[in-house]
Design an enzyme around this catalytic site. Structure first.
Site, short mmCIF file in Angstrom:
data_model
loop_
_atom_site.label_atom_id
_atom_site.label_comp_id
_atom_site.label_asym_id
_atom_site.label_seq_id
_atom_site.Cartn_x
_atom_site.Cartn_y
_atom_site.Cartn_z
N CYS A 1 0.81 -1.16 0.09
CA CYS A 1 -0.05 0.23 -0.33
C CYS A 1 0.59 1.47 0.04
CB CYS A 1 -0.66 0.28 0.87
SG CYS A 1 -1.84 -1.59 1.85
N CYS B 1 -11.29 -0.03 -0.38
CA CYS B 1 -10.56 -0.17 1.68
C CYS B 1 -10.85 1.35 1.99
CB CYS B 1 -9.04 -0.24 1.18
SG CYS B 1 -7.91 -0.16 2.95
#
Length: 346
Positions: A117, A208
């Site tokens: 990420c 997310c």
């Protein structure tokens, strides 16, 4: 039988038998409040049963989060040390080079990371910066890692550009309830966050999206946050539940810590109302005992971030994480013991 008990029973099976939850998008606040109010053991039973029903054999998902552009954010979020409004010693930095990011991703993969990420402290990305981020995404994907970025608010065109680069997930948390949102920031609205999530969905990206607890909010605010997430037209594939990391100089640095069992309750209720989502035990683990983390995993968390830092905040050391996961007998995606970090850290 009380009104609350009747309300709960109408949407669930008896505690004495198997409990599974259908995927719903019509949760009321009263129904979610009833879940929060359950005896602790009963709540964990429901949450863990759902975890086994929907996620049996999935294993623990391991992610790492890298700050690719640190500090200097114009937003005034009271929880964030990267805001220009925070009185911290954090120095703003420029966007990292593609080569530096790919080197970090290679190192992450060698330690067992499955999703890489990348986060940038922006209100929204500029076009020239977005082009470089897309190149980063393409490079990380080529290494065989899942990709996720968090870059602030996006237009529909920007979301599509990221999708075209091969991005898997876009992170954009709603943070808290609609009612408490303006207590955290005045430079954007919750609706602007929801608009970005819509652009991300329309571009075909996975979402997310979660929130932060321990910011001075009430349980009703935690109920409202989970209701907002659970009643989206599609549940986020990943739902991070963060415990506020207090950084001196940030406006919310001196809020009281959330009760630890209340934190587990929040994980449990998130598991129940979004049964197919991966609940992510995110920021704040450095200050959690091994026993608390084990409870959160039992209650339905199925993902953790490893690495020395989460953006700019401290995270448990790789050695501590390795020991904890070994002690728990956690398994990877193929239901085999996780071997990450074992060789590289010895």
């Amino acid at each position: 039988m009380s009104t609350k008990t009747i309300e709960l029973s109408a949407h669930s099976s008896s505690l004495s038998g198997d409990y599974t939850a259908p995927v719903r998008h019509d949760w009321t606040r009263e129904q979610i409040s009833v879940l929060f109010d359950l005896p602790f053991d009963d709540l964990l039973y429901r949450a863990h049963t759902i975890q086994r029903h929907y996620h049996a054999g999935r294993g623990l998902q391991i992610s790492q989060l890298l700050s690719i552009k640190t500090g200097g954010c114009p937003e005034d979020c009271g929880y964030c040390s990267q805001s220009v409004h925070a009185e911290t010693d954090l120095k703003a930095s420029a966007l990292m080079s593609v080569d530096a990011v790919l080197q970090a991703a290679k190192q992450a993969k060698s330690t067992g990371v499955q999703r890489f990420c990348m986060g940038a402290a922006w209100r929204s990305p500029r076009e020239r910066d977005l082009e470089r981020v897309c190149t980063m995404v393409e490079g990380v994907k080529a290494l065989g890692l899942e990709t996720c970025v968090t870059l602030g608010m996006l237009t529909a065109t920007q979301a599509q550009r990221l999708a075209d680069s091969g991005l898997d997930y876009y992170n954009h948390n709603i943070d808290t309830s609609p009612e408490y949102y303006s207590s955290l920031t005045t430079t954007r609205t919750l609706q602007e966050r929801l608009d970005t999530l819509e652009h991300v969905r329309n571009a075909g990206l996975k979402v997310c999206c979660g929130g932060i607890v321990g910011m001075g909010e009430s349980r009703e605010d935690r109920v409202g946050m989970l209701q907002t997430l659970a009643n989206l037209s599609e549940h986020p594939e990943s739902v991070p539940v963060n415990s506020l990391i207090r950084v001196e100089g940030a406006r919310l640095a001196h809020e009281h810590d959330i009760d630890r069992l209340e934190f587990v309750r929040t994980i449990s209720v998130a598991r129940i109302v979004m049964p197919m989502s991966i609940i992510r035990l995110s920021a704040g683990r450095e200050h959690m005992s091994d026993e608390l983390q084990a409870l959160c995993l039992f209650a339905g968390a199925g993902s953790v971030f490893i690495g020395e830092k989460l953006l700019t905040a401290p995270n448990p050391t790789p050695h501590r994480d390795r020991e904890l996961i070994d002690r728990l007998g956690a398994t990877g995606r193929e239901s085999s013991p996780i071997q990450w970090l074992t060789k590289s850290q010895q």
